[in-house]
Design a protein around this motif. Structure first.
Motif, PDB file in Angstrom:
ATOM      1  N   PHE A 170      10.137  45.932  55.197  1.00  0.00           N
ATOM      2  CA  PHE A 170      11.194  45.516  56.121  1.00  0.00           C
ATOM      3  C   PHE A 170      11.386  46.605  57.171  1.00  0.00           C
ATOM      4  CE2 PHE A 170      13.335  47.518  52.490  1.00  0.00           C
ATOM      5  CZ  PHE A 170      14.218  48.406  53.086  1.00  0.00           C
ATOM      6  N   GLU A 171      12.067  46.252  58.262  1.00  0.00           N
ATOM      7  CA  GLU A 171      12.285  47.064  59.463  1.00  0.00           C
ATOM      8  C   GLU A 171      11.078  46.946  60.393  1.00  0.00           C
ATOM      9  OE1 GLU A 171      15.130  48.518  60.442  1.00  0.00           O
ATOM     10  OE2 GLU A 171      16.085  47.857  58.584  1.00  0.00           O
ATOM     11  N   SER A 172      11.377  46.640  61.656  1.00  0.00           N
ATOM     12  CA  SER A 172      10.323  46.286  62.602  1.00  0.00           C
ATOM     13  C   SER A 172       9.345  47.429  62.888  1.00  0.00           C
ATOM     14  CB  SER A 172      10.932  45.772  63.915  1.00  0.00           C
ATOM     15  OG  SER A 172      11.756  46.753  64.528  1.00  0.00           O
ATOM     16  N   ALA A 173       9.816  48.661  63.015  1.00  0.00           N
ATOM     17  CA  ALA A 173       8.912  49.754  63.384  1.00  0.00           C
ATOM     18  C   ALA A 173       7.840  50.008  62.325  1.00  0.00           C
ATOM     19  CB  ALA A 173       9.705  51.018  63.694  1.00  0.00           C
ATOM     20  N   GLY A 189      19.579  41.945  53.634  1.00  0.00           N
ATOM     21  CA  GLY A 189      19.541  40.525  53.955  1.00  0.00           C
ATOM     22  C   GLY A 189      19.197  40.194  55.387  1.00  0.00           C
ATOM     23  N   LYS A 190      18.428  41.064  56.046  1.00  0.00           N
ATOM     24  CA  LYS A 190      18.113  40.860  57.458  1.00  0.00           C
ATOM     25  C   LYS A 190      16.640  40.499  57.652  1.00  0.00           C
ATOM     26  CE  LYS A 190      21.725  44.096  58.972  1.00  0.00           C
ATOM     27  NZ  LYS A 190      22.016  45.344  59.732  1.00  0.00           N
ATOM     28  N   VAL A 191      16.239  40.351  58.890  1.00  0.00           N
ATOM     29  CA  VAL A 191      14.841  40.192  59.272  1.00  0.00           C
ATOM     30  C   VAL A 191      14.571  41.242  60.357  1.00  0.00           C
ATOM     31  CG1 VAL A 191      14.731  37.740  58.712  1.00  0.00           C
ATOM     32  CG2 VAL A 191      15.392  38.416  61.031  1.00  0.00           C
ATOM     33  N   PRO A 192      13.299  41.612  60.541  1.00  0.00           N
ATOM     34  CA  PRO A 192      12.094  41.027  59.951  1.00  0.00           C
ATOM     35  C   PRO A 192      11.766  41.589  58.579  1.00  0.00           C
ATOM     36  CG  PRO A 192      11.481  42.753  61.465  1.00  0.00           C
ATOM     37  CD  PRO A 192      12.985  42.629  61.570  1.00  0.00           C
ATOM     38  N   VAL A 193      11.010  40.781  57.848  1.00  0.00           N
ATOM     39  CA  VAL A 193      10.346  41.212  56.627  1.00  0.00           C
ATOM     40  C   VAL A 193       8.912  40.696  56.722  1.00  0.00           C
ATOM     41  CG1 VAL A 193      10.233  41.036  54.115  1.00  0.00           C
ATOM     42  CG2 VAL A 193      12.462  41.111  55.240  1.00  0.00           C
ATOM     43  N   MET A 194       7.964  41.484  56.224  1.00  0.00           N
ATOM     44  CA  MET A 194       6.571  41.051  56.213  1.00  0.00           C
ATOM     45  C   MET A 194       6.021  41.186  54.804  1.00  0.00           C
ATOM     46  SD  MET A 194       3.145  42.942  57.435  1.00  0.00           S
ATOM     47  CE  MET A 194       3.391  43.844  55.922  1.00  0.00           C
ATOM     48  N   ALA A 206      19.730  35.646  46.731  1.00  0.00           N
ATOM     49  CA  ALA A 206      19.074  36.626  45.867  1.00  0.00           C
ATOM     50  C   ALA A 206      17.590  36.754  46.209  1.00  0.00           C
ATOM     51  CB  ALA A 206      19.256  36.222  44.405  1.00  0.00           C
ATOM     52  N   GLU A 207      16.979  35.632  46.579  1.00  0.00           N
ATOM     53  CA  GLU A 207      15.558  35.640  46.907  1.00  0.00           C
ATOM     54  C   GLU A 207      15.273  36.520  48.108  1.00  0.00           C
ATOM     55  OE1 GLU A 207      11.959  32.415  47.660  1.00  0.00           O
ATOM     56  OE2 GLU A 207      14.033  31.805  48.021  1.00  0.00           O
ATOM     57  N   HIS A 208      16.095  36.389  49.158  1.00  0.00           N
ATOM     58  CA  HIS A 208      15.812  37.195  50.353  1.00  0.00           C
ATOM     59  C   HIS A 208      16.276  38.635  50.178  1.00  0.00           C
ATOM     60  CE1 HIS A 208      14.488  37.811  54.406  1.00  0.00           C
ATOM     61  NE2 HIS A 208      15.638  38.384  54.712  1.00  0.00           N
ATOM     62  N   LEU A 209      17.362  38.856  49.442  1.00  0.00           N
ATOM     63  CA  LEU A 209      17.805  40.230  49.208  1.00  0.00           C
ATOM     64  C   LEU A 209      16.774  41.026  48.413  1.00  0.00           C
ATOM     65  CD1 LEU A 209      21.581  39.635  48.447  1.00  0.00           C
ATOM     66  CD2 LEU A 209      20.645  40.854  50.424  1.00  0.00           C
TER      67      LEU A 209
END
Length: 208
Positions: A63-66, A50-55, A41-44
């Motif tokens: 979220f999302e690299s671009a 539920g993926k990476v990257p997140v900043m 739940a914390e990362h969602l």
């Protein structure tokens, strides 16, 4: 302190590479996707899939690299990685869109149907089509890339980070790259900031 949520050998290295090129201080937080940590739940709450990257940068979570890399370069780059000219910034955005939607997607389709999806969801028959789509995207890229040092102007930009990473992914999957693009990839993959980024993500994983 910027927090970079990462997993080694994933798209998150694009963000770490950008952070290193800009010389920013950041904390690399490993998310053990292989152990289900992405679905907590914390990362969602950070990334809805539920993926990476997140900043995280203060109150801002992206979220999302671009868009993460675009934000970092615009907020902290002072012209580094993102040109000051509006026309050249638009060209960087053009290339980011093309790389993510046309060059990367056939690679990700192959990866999903080779190992990323559950076994019962994989469809091996799509692999030749995905390989054909990737080669078609390379041909389109070759029409605009004539061996120049960088994609936009005369300086290294976010477009070069994304293309170098994507071509490196392709090489690891045994795709044949045309010689000019292979040389381009090798040249930029030797940048010290990329080595530092990969080492930092790996170290964060090993600390866990």
């Amino acid at each position: 302190m910027i927090i970079h949520y990462s997993f080694p050998n994933s798209r998150s290295v694009r963000v770490a590479w950008t952070l290193e090129e800009l010389g920013l201080d950041y904390h690399c937080q490993h998310v053990a996707l292989d152990k289900g940590e992405g679905q907590t739940a914390e990362h969602l709450a950070r990334h809805p899939d539920g993926k990476v990257p997140v900043m995280e940068d203060g109150a801002l979570t992206l979220f999302e690299s671009a868009p993460i890399c675009r934000y970092l370069a615009e907020q902290y780059g002072n012209g580094n990685l993102l040109p000051e000219s509006a026309a050249e910034r638009a060209q960087v955005d053009q290339w980011l869109s093309f790389i993510v939607t046309e060059v990367e997607q056939p690679l990700w389709l192959q990866a999903k149907h080779k190992f990323a999806l559950p076994q019962d969801k994989r469809v091996p028959s799509v692999l030749p089509t995905a390989a054909w789509e990737f080669q078609r995207a390379l041909l389109a890229l070759e029409r605009r890339y004539q061996g120049q040092e960088t994609l936009v102007g005369e300086t290294f930009t976010l477009a070069d980070i994304f293309l170098t990473h994507t071509l490196t992914w392709a090489a690891s999957m045994k795709h044949r790259l045309p010689e000019p693009l292979a040389a381009y990839r090798t040249r930029h993959a030797d940048r010290p900031a990329l080595a530092r980024a990969m080492a930092k993500e790996q170290a964060a994983a090993e600390e866990r």
